[in-house]
Write a protein that holds these residues in place. Structure first.
Motif, mmCIF file in Angstrom:
data_model
loop_
_atom_site.group_PDB
_atom_site.id
_atom_site.type_symbol
_atom_site.label_atom_id
_atom_site.label_comp_id
_atom_site.label_asym_id
_atom_site.label_seq_id
_atom_site.Cartn_x
_atom_site.Cartn_y
_atom_site.Cartn_z
ATOM 1 N N PRO A 1 0.726 -1.203 -0.046
ATOM 2 C CA PRO A 1 0.083 -0.044 -0.059
ATOM 3 C C PRO A 1 0.902 1.370 -0.161
ATOM 4 O O PRO A 1 1.973 1.269 0.754
ATOM 5 N N PRO A 2 0.520 2.245 -0.608
ATOM 6 C CA PRO A 2 1.432 3.469 -0.833
ATOM 7 C C PRO A 2 1.320 4.127 0.666
ATOM 8 O O PRO A 2 2.587 4.848 0.689
ATOM 9 N N SER A 3 0.584 4.232 1.516
ATOM 10 C CA SER A 3 0.933 4.589 2.736
ATOM 11 C C SER A 3 2.161 3.917 3.255
ATOM 12 O O SER A 3 3.040 4.555 3.977
ATOM 13 N N THR A 4 2.418 2.789 3.211
ATOM 14 C CA THR A 4 3.564 1.990 3.998
ATOM 15 C C THR A 4 4.745 2.550 3.023
ATOM 16 O O THR A 4 5.910 2.692 3.665
ATOM 17 N N VAL A 5 4.618 2.700 1.690
ATOM 18 C CA VAL A 5 6.052 3.029 1.027
ATOM 19 C C VAL A 5 6.231 4.793 1.382
ATOM 20 O O VAL A 5 7.613 4.849 1.477
#
Length: 321
Positions: A276-280
């Motif tokens: 997920p982009p939030s984790t990136v």
């Protein structure tokens, strides 16, 4: 697939709540010291591939525990001096594949070292490195092997192999140790972050849609594998959530990013339910070096930027190496 994570403006400000272990640095210092008690013993055997513009070497070096780890080193033919070097790590389930599948970086004039991933390489690309270390009961896959103790966790071995892979790449006379970059996609991006935090003198770090970041959010915001392997393990092993989270904190890309000392180029995709982009963004926003950038692909899933991101990285690394 619709957007499912935070809006982009919130992503750009998002910070992980992943707790950093008090002995994080001591744990990794000890781990690498133990690995270096074994001779690196990097061996490079020329391979006849039928390729005319590159020379390929079949590499074996000592990784975690002194275990033999395989790789490929590919260099342009007729080179005269040490070359800037790109060390690459492979995505989840894959192995080092076949030499002709890795031509981009050597074609651009770099030395290119691809590390095999121990125990993997039997799904989308072939591998040749076994993992001789067993584990307690685990959910199928690699995410929960030894997950209740950081000493025995699978990625302790893989991240150590990654550091030793850079050391092996730098041991060849055709590589320039002072111009070394690390890169990888997905799991390879997660290993890239770990190595970027553990080696202080890299020239550049380029993780694409990196896996293994911000475990507290990743394991609850997506039900896609491989993160879901952790939830499925805890579904069976009730009451062990806190112990598992404590282990995973030693392997969170966010904490390695906080130790990053080289310029970095990240990429993410806003429809990516695997990473997920939030984790990136959690890892990107934690990256310590002031020179950093992130490419955002608004309507892509886990394929991210694909060949477009390769072109971006080629320009970016050429300017730095």
């Amino acid at each position: 697939m619709a957007l499912f994570d935070l809006p982009l403006d919130e992503l750009r400000a998002y910070r992980s709540a992943s707790p950093e272990p008090a002995d994080f640095d001591a744990f990794w210092t000890k781990t690498l010291q133990e690995a270096r008690e074994h001779e690196l013993d990097a061996r490079f055997e020329p391979v006849v591939t039928g390729l005319r513009t590159v020379q390929v070497y079949d590499v074996t070096f000592a990784g975690f525990g002194g275990h033999p780890v395989k790789g490929w080193l590919t260099v342009p033919v007729s080179v005269d001096g040490p070359l800037p070097t790109v060390v690459e790590f492979i995505g989840y389930g894959g192995g080092r594949a076949l030499p002709h599948q890795h031509l981009l970086w050597a074609s651009a004039g770099f030395a290119h070292f691809v590390m095999d991933t121990r125990g993997q390489g039997s799904t989308w690309s072939v591998g040749d490195t076994p993992d001789p270390v067993g584990s307690a009961p685990a959910f199928p896959g690699f995410m929960t092997r030894g997950v209740e103790d950081p000493e025995s966790y699978y990625y302790r071995r893989v991240f150590t192999d990654g550091v030793r892979a850079v050391e092996a790449a730098r041991a060849h006379p055709l590589t320039d140790a002072s111009r070394t970059a690390v890169t990888g996609i997905s799991q390879g991006g997660g290993v890239t972050l770990a190595v970027g935090g553990l080696i202080s003198d890299l020239t550049a770090v380029a993780p694409d849609v990196p896996f293994l970041c911000d475990f507290p959010r990743a394991t609850t915001v997506t039900d896609q594998n491989p993160y879901r392997e952790i939830g499925n393990y805890l579904k069976a092993h009730r009451g062990r959530t806190e112990r598992v989270r404590e282990t995973l904190a030693y392997f969170d890309g966010v904490h390695f990013a906080a130790r990053g000392r080289a310029p970095a180029l990240f990429s993410t995709a806003l429809e990516d339910q695997t990473c997920p982009p939030s984790t990136v963004f959690a890892a990107f926003n934690a990256w310590a070096h002031e020179e950093k950038a992130i490419e955002v692909y608004e309507f892509n899933d886990h394929e991210g930027g694909g060949p477009h991101q390769e072109a971006v990285k080629l320009r970016w690394l050429t300017n730095r190496l």
